[in-house]
Structures are given as C-alpha cells and as structure tokens.
Scaffold this active site. Sequence first.
Site, mmCIF file in Angstrom:
data_model
loop_
_atom_site.group_PDB
_atom_site.id
_atom_site.type_symbol
_atom_site.label_atom_id
_atom_site.label_comp_id
_atom_site.label_asym_id
_atom_site.label_seq_id
_atom_site.Cartn_x
_atom_site.Cartn_y
_atom_site.Cartn_z
ATOM 1 N N PHE A 1 44.722 -7.964 17.335
ATOM 2 C CA PHE A 1 44.555 -9.355 16.906
ATOM 3 C C PHE A 1 44.023 -9.406 15.477
ATOM 4 O O PHE A 1 43.025 -8.757 15.149
ATOM 5 C CB PHE A 1 43.565 -10.088 17.815
ATOM 6 N N PHE B 1 40.623 -5.570 17.789
ATOM 7 C CA PHE B 1 40.309 -6.874 17.198
ATOM 8 C C PHE B 1 39.924 -6.715 15.730
ATOM 9 O O PHE B 1 39.156 -5.806 15.368
ATOM 10 C CB PHE B 1 39.097 -7.517 17.888
ATOM 11 N N ASP B 2 40.411 -7.608 14.892
ATOM 12 C CA ASP B 2 39.799 -7.826 13.588
ATOM 13 C C ASP B 2 38.468 -8.529 13.832
ATOM 14 O O ASP B 2 38.219 -9.070 14.917
ATOM 15 C CB ASP B 2 40.733 -8.681 12.730
ATOM 16 N N GLY B 3 37.608 -8.546 12.815
ATOM 17 C CA GLY B 3 36.310 -9.183 12.976
ATOM 18 C C GLY B 3 36.288 -10.630 12.524
ATOM 19 O O GLY B 3 36.304 -11.571 13.330
ATOM 20 N N ASP C 1 43.731 -12.330 11.877
ATOM 21 C CA ASP C 1 43.967 -13.693 11.393
ATOM 22 C C ASP C 1 44.863 -13.734 10.165
ATOM 23 O O ASP C 1 45.246 -14.816 9.713
ATOM 24 C CB ASP C 1 42.629 -14.376 11.059
#
EC number: 3.1.3.5
Length: 339
Positions: free
Chosen positions: A298, A181-183, A300
């Site tokens: 993932f 995951f990105d943060g 954004d």
Amino acid sequence: MAWGMERRGWTLETRVPKPQNAVTIAVSSRALFRMEEEQRIYTEQGVEEYVRYQLEHENEPFSPGPAFPFVKALEAVNRRLRELYPDSEDVFDIVLVTNNHAQVGVRLINSINHYDLFIERFCMTGGNSPICYLKAYHTNLYLSADAEKVREAIDEGIAAATIFSPSRDVAVSQSQLRVAFDGDAVLFSDESERIVKAHGLDRFFEHEKAHENKPLAQGPLKGFLEALGRLQKKFYSKGLRLECPIRTYLVTARSAASSGARALKTLRSWGLETDEALFLAGAPKGPLLEKIRPHIFFDDQMFHVAGAQEMGTVAAHVPYGVAQTPRRTAPPNEAPSAQ
C-alpha cells in the site's frame, strides 16, 4: 438458521463469522478476477450486451486478478486460526462487493467454486455504488479496481485502496500472508508530507526532530494494521511468534536517522508494530519489495505504486493526503465501470 450444508468439512453455521466479530475484507469482482474483456464490452456496447455476454459465458471461470493471491493467503491464515481456535470468529471474512447485476452472479459463484474459495457473502448492487453497504459489513479494508469507488470509501472513513496488477508474475508465499505498508498518508496522517510540500526537506527534518516524541495522527490504513496485529497476537499467545503466518512490513521513503524515530514511536504509542521496518531515504521501493514478495503493498503515491508493479509486486494506491491529484469529474456520457 441451521444450514445443514458442509463445505470442506466446515458447516456454514459455525464457519461463517458474524461481520462484527471478523476482520472483513471487501473485494470487488474486478480486483479478484481479470475482467478486461467484459469491461471492454460494458464500456463500448453497454450494459445489456455485457449481461448477455456474461450469461453466455457463465460456465467459464474468470482468470485470477490482482487480489487473488492476497485472498488465498487470507484463507491460509484462517485455516491456521481455526486449527488453534475452533470456536473463534476472529478470522478474515471476505465479501465480494460489486455493482454488477445479479444476473452476473452465477458466473462469479462458479468462478469462486472453481478456485475453491470460501466467499459466502456477496453484495451485487445492479449498477448502484456499493460503498453505502461497506459500513454495514463492518469493512476493515476495501479493495477495488475502480479508483473513484475507492475515493468514495476513503471519504466515508473506510480503509480502501485501488489495486493494480504487476507487470510480471512473481511467486508469493503460500503459507504466510505478507502485507507491506508505506508510512505517511497510509498508516500515518499526511502531516509530514505537507511540511515537505510546503517548506522542503530541510524543514521537514527539523520538524520531525522537534516532534519526535509527538505521535503522528492516524492514516486511513492504521485500523487494518491494528486488525492484522490482533490476529498475530493469537499466534503469539500459542508460542508461534516465529512461525506466525502473518508478517507485516513498513516500507517508507523516510530516512532512519533524521525521521525514522518518530514513525516507530508513533506505532509504539498505538500499541502496534511491524515485523520489519525498512527506511529507504528516498531510494526506490521496488527492488526491496521484490525481495519481500508481499501479497500486497500500500502506498499513497502512484510513483511508488508503478515502481512496485514493475518489479512484480501487487500494489495498491491509497488516495489520501496532499500528494493526490485533484479529483477528475467524469463527463456525463462516460460509462461507470462494472466492478
């Protein structure tokens, strides 16, 4: 209802969990399988020719799509969970969600059986958007190849991402589910990204230091990480932390010294953790992801998604937060995708 039917030694009555008890992963047909030719026919020749083509080829299984290794890894975790907790419904439940017509369902079923996948829940909406059904399925994550459908799901408060095939094939673990995951704007809100966009990096570093002990608000995929953590704890309670078949990663462009503490303290305040945390201080994510070899990553920002793809990672775009481009309105004569 007693099904009186067995598959791989599992009775459906005991093995298909109630949606409210499971971690539900909704996957579109174009995410699970490669359907480029079928999509071309749909776009160029229309729905009738598309359905005819599918009927003529319904005994030919689709090739695996970008979500296929992820789904196989979910099923590997389920097998371990059922060995340890035979009566528990706290497992992954995979739902095929598609706006395909029911006529296409036979080919999808044949493909699922061909690859020995355990997917018993289908939602085929005959051209209508399937998004309204996701909450009824208690969906924890929705993966689709259709960016507009993903945006609809995000707008409804459902964790969702547009999944992309990697530029090259890289072998992934068959025994351990790995999720990266990105943060910011993925696990966390886009609060910090807004500071960067409006005031620059120096102001961002000052802001993060000043608010180090104030947890960030949650982002769209916080709930999915929470669900993964819940299943991880079922293995931990059996003394299997080091052999856990689920591993999670935080892969963020944040730098550790100037802004990393707030990210870690936010996860701690939620009672969550990731197995590994990689603070890259703006360096490309692709090379690190190549080493991790996650089943899915993932982010954004499409820049990072593209970088991951180039290194052989299945990447998924989360269309949330200030980094997103304005939504495009489709022309009236543009055909929607056949998911």
